[in-house]
Scaffold this motif. Structure first.
Motif, mmCIF file in Angstrom:
data_model
loop_
_atom_site.group_PDB
_atom_site.id
_atom_site.type_symbol
_atom_site.label_atom_id
_atom_site.label_comp_id
_atom_site.label_asym_id
_atom_site.label_seq_id
_atom_site.Cartn_x
_atom_site.Cartn_y
_atom_site.Cartn_z
ATOM 1 N N ALA B 44 0.840 -1.194 0.000
ATOM 2 C CA ALA B 44 0.000 0.000 0.000
ATOM 3 C C ALA B 44 0.878 1.249 0.000
ATOM 4 O O ALA B 44 1.841 1.314 0.749
ATOM 5 C CB ALA B 44 -0.899 -0.014 1.232
ATOM 6 N N PRO B 45 0.585 2.223 -0.865
ATOM 7 C CA PRO B 45 1.344 3.468 -0.814
ATOM 8 C C PRO B 45 0.963 4.214 0.451
ATOM 9 O O PRO B 45 -0.182 4.578 0.644
ATOM 10 C CB PRO B 45 0.876 4.228 -2.061
ATOM 11 C CG PRO B 45 -0.439 3.636 -2.418
ATOM 12 C CD PRO B 45 -0.491 2.256 -1.829
ATOM 13 N N PHE B 83 -2.576 13.774 -14.764
ATOM 14 C CA PHE B 83 -2.489 13.662 -16.229
ATOM 15 C C PHE B 83 -3.524 14.584 -16.872
ATOM 16 O O PHE B 83 -4.542 14.898 -16.248
ATOM 17 C CB PHE B 83 -2.656 12.216 -16.693
ATOM 18 C CG PHE B 83 -4.011 11.598 -16.412
ATOM 19 C CD1 PHE B 83 -4.425 11.332 -15.120
ATOM 20 C CD2 PHE B 83 -4.864 11.264 -17.465
ATOM 21 C CE1 PHE B 83 -5.673 10.760 -14.880
ATOM 22 C CE2 PHE B 83 -6.098 10.682 -17.234
ATOM 23 C CZ PHE B 83 -6.507 10.428 -15.930
ATOM 24 N N TRP B 159 1.408 6.178 -6.414
ATOM 25 C CA TRP B 159 0.926 4.991 -7.086
ATOM 26 C C TRP B 159 0.059 5.403 -8.264
ATOM 27 O O TRP B 159 -0.755 6.302 -8.164
ATOM 28 C CB TRP B 159 0.124 4.159 -6.093
ATOM 29 C CG TRP B 159 -0.406 2.905 -6.660
ATOM 30 C CD1 TRP B 159 0.207 1.686 -6.657
ATOM 31 C CD2 TRP B 159 -1.656 2.736 -7.311
ATOM 32 N NE1 TRP B 159 -0.594 0.786 -7.294
ATOM 33 C CE2 TRP B 159 -1.730 1.397 -7.702
ATOM 34 C CE3 TRP B 159 -2.708 3.596 -7.613
ATOM 35 C CZ2 TRP B 159 -2.834 0.881 -8.377
ATOM 36 C CZ3 TRP B 159 -3.805 3.095 -8.293
ATOM 37 C CH2 TRP B 159 -3.860 1.754 -8.671
ATOM 38 N N GLU B 161 -1.840 3.704 -12.117
ATOM 39 C CA GLU B 161 -2.006 2.564 -13.011
ATOM 40 C C GLU B 161 -2.877 2.977 -14.177
ATOM 41 O O GLU B 161 -3.646 3.930 -14.113
ATOM 42 C CB GLU B 161 -2.649 1.379 -12.278
ATOM 43 C CG GLU B 161 -4.128 1.595 -12.025
ATOM 44 C CD GLU B 161 -4.841 0.347 -11.509
ATOM 45 O OE1 GLU B 161 -4.174 -0.657 -11.232
ATOM 46 O OE2 GLU B 161 -6.074 0.418 -11.407
ATOM 47 N N ASP B 165 -10.650 1.361 -20.294
ATOM 48 C CA ASP B 165 -12.070 1.693 -20.385
ATOM 49 C C ASP B 165 -12.349 1.987 -21.850
ATOM 50 O O ASP B 165 -11.844 2.962 -22.414
ATOM 51 C CB ASP B 165 -12.391 2.913 -19.510
ATOM 52 C CG ASP B 165 -13.899 3.187 -19.428
ATOM 53 O OD1 ASP B 165 -14.608 2.928 -20.424
ATOM 54 O OD2 ASP B 165 -14.355 3.654 -18.378
ATOM 55 N N PHE B 173 -7.939 5.306 -18.903
ATOM 56 C CA PHE B 173 -7.741 6.399 -17.961
ATOM 57 C C PHE B 173 -6.542 6.038 -17.101
ATOM 58 O O PHE B 173 -6.101 4.897 -17.085
ATOM 59 C CB PHE B 173 -8.941 6.550 -17.027
ATOM 60 C CG PHE B 173 -10.170 7.058 -17.690
ATOM 61 C CD1 PHE B 173 -10.185 8.295 -18.289
ATOM 62 C CD2 PHE B 173 -11.330 6.296 -17.716
ATOM 63 C CE1 PHE B 173 -11.319 8.767 -18.900
ATOM 64 C CE2 PHE B 173 -12.475 6.766 -18.327
ATOM 65 C CZ PHE B 173 -12.469 8.003 -18.921
ATOM 66 N N ALA B 175 -5.444 5.877 -13.139
ATOM 67 C CA ALA B 175 -5.822 6.030 -11.734
ATOM 68 C C ALA B 175 -4.550 6.469 -11.025
ATOM 69 O O ALA B 175 -3.459 6.010 -11.355
ATOM 70 C CB ALA B 175 -6.326 4.713 -11.167
ATOM 71 N N HIS B 176 -4.679 7.364 -10.077
ATOM 72 C CA HIS B 176 -3.464 7.887 -9.460
ATOM 73 C C HIS B 176 -3.773 8.432 -8.076
ATOM 74 O O HIS B 176 -4.912 8.769 -7.774
ATOM 75 C CB HIS B 176 -2.853 8.992 -10.316
ATOM 76 C CG HIS B 176 -3.778 10.164 -10.522
ATOM 77 N ND1 HIS B 176 -3.601 11.359 -9.900
ATOM 78 C CD2 HIS B 176 -4.896 10.289 -11.270
ATOM 79 C CE1 HIS B 176 -4.572 12.184 -10.252
ATOM 80 N NE2 HIS B 176 -5.377 11.567 -11.084
ATOM 81 N N SER B 177 -2.736 8.546 -7.262
ATOM 82 C CA SER B 177 -2.946 9.134 -5.940
ATOM 83 C C SER B 177 -2.903 10.649 -6.081
ATOM 84 O O SER B 177 -2.141 11.190 -6.861
ATOM 85 C CB SER B 177 -1.906 8.628 -4.947
ATOM 86 O OG SER B 177 -0.637 8.546 -5.535
ATOM 87 N N GLY B 178 -3.775 11.325 -5.354
ATOM 88 C CA GLY B 178 -3.978 12.757 -5.568
ATOM 89 C C GLY B 178 -3.304 13.657 -4.553
ATOM 90 O O GLY B 178 -3.829 14.706 -4.220
#
Lengths: 146, 215
Positions: B44-45, B83, B159, B161, B165, B173, B175-178
């Motif tokens: 886990a990040p 992104f 993190w 990925e 979709d 898309f 997905a990323h930590s904000g």
């Protein structure tokens, strides 16, 4: 007794026949590049349980209903919803960092100060079209700008 | 080419083909299983403090020059990974960082706001230049190769990925930590924030206090 039943049915009729969804505070964020998707937000309230089935806008090839989900580790994922439940009691509020309508394949950059029509299709309430004002890139909503 | 007149060879080929098919099936189910299990199996990040987050990268700025954290040394650095195809979280966070910059007043000279893309294939330096300019004249956009991006994200414990979709532009898309990382002028980790956890005024105050306490 019969009269009472008829009266009850009549009273109930408008609710079933005219399920109504109220759309308030629609807005879209100005897009930065025409090639990048835009986002629109609004608040839905319904007098009965309803479902948002789809959304369309002439400015975009496709409008996707997205939930944003952030897990305990701070990782945010967009969840693409095929339909969105609009419960009568609480309604649904879209907003930055949460639920949003993603506008894909924009015909033009969404310019601040402009607006565009957005048609929402509900399972019971049918089609509703609202004009969506385009606010600045840094806006957090129509309330903040008021 | 083996012919029907050689049944032994045919049998051998058939066996070989079956073995190959079985091998492929095992590999495929392995990949599927790996995909299904990986997200939860990944470490886990977690933000555990200074030791975990390393301000290290070699990337390309929106201006086209190669940059490392040393490029921005001497300034406090606000670093956010995202992104440009991100319709919601990224513009929201970048607009938030822009507000913080405006609220900092003269202290803004001591701060470098940095946006690192996790989608470098599409977010080239010219794209980043157009994109960051829409938010703030001081916002710095950074891209790189896939490998450079992965290295930078790993160092920051960010993190991300690729999420397939079919309806998405180009079919995916990210997905990323904000998180927004605040790094010190010497490059060390100071703190981490999330847009939405505090108004921009609060973060600007925090940074101004840190700057005041430096001297």
């Amino acid at each position: 007794m019969n009269h009472f039943l008829v009266a009850a049915c009549l009273a109930a009729l408008p609710m079933t026949a005219l399920a109504e969804v109220t759309v308030t505070d629609p807005w879209a964020r100005a897009s930065i590049l025409a090639s990048r998707p835009g986002a629109a937000y609004l608040t839905l309230e319904s007098d009965r349980d309803d479902r948002l089935l789809s959304a369309t806008a002439p400015v975009a090839d496709l409008v996707m209903i997205h939930a944003s989900e952030t897990d305990a580790n701070g990782v945010t994922r967009m969840i693409h919803l095929d339909a969105l439940d609009v419960p009568a009691a609480q309604g649904v509020q879209f907003g930055p960092g949460g639920m949003h309508l993603m506008l894909i394949g924009l015909t033009d950059k969404l310019e601040e100060g402009g607006q565009f029509p957005l048609t929402l299709t509900f399972e019971h309430a049918g089609d509703t079209t609202v004009e969506v004002p385009i606010l600045g890139v840094a806006s957090t909503g129509p309330e903040a700008d008021r | 080419m083996p012919t029907a007149s050689n049944p032994d060879a045919l049998r051998r080929i058939r066996r070989l083909l079956w073995a190959a098919a079985a091998g492929a099936a095992v590999a495929l189910s392995g990949i599927t299983l790996w995909r299904a299990l990986t997200p939860s199996d990944l470490p886990a990040p977690r933000v555990t403090g200074e030791a975990a987050i390393v301000n290290a990268y070699t990337l390309t700025e929106h201006t086209g020059r190669t940059v490392t954290p040393e490029t921005y040394a001497g300034r406090w650095q606000l670093v956010f990974f995202g992104f440009t195809y991100c319709p919601d979280i990224c513009p929201t966070t970048l607009a938030y960082m822009a507000s913080v910059m405006d609220l900092l007043g003269p202290d803004a000279d001591r701060v470098a706001p940095i946006f690192v893309t996790v989608d470098p294939a599409r977010d080239t330096a010219p794209v980043m230049a157009d994109y960051v300019a829409a938010f703030h004249p001081r916002l710095i956009g950074i891209t790189g190769t896939e490998a450079q991006t992965a290295e930078a994200a790993a160092n920051f414990r960010v993190w991300y990925e690729r999420a397939e979709d079919a309806a998405a532009p180009d079919g995916y898309f990210m997905a990323h930590s904000g998180h927004i990382y605040l790094m010190r002028p010497d490059g060390r980790f100071e703190d981490v924030f999330r847009e939405g956890d505090q108004p921009p005024e609060a973060l600007a105050d925090t940074i101004s206090t840190l700057i005041d306490n430096e001297s």
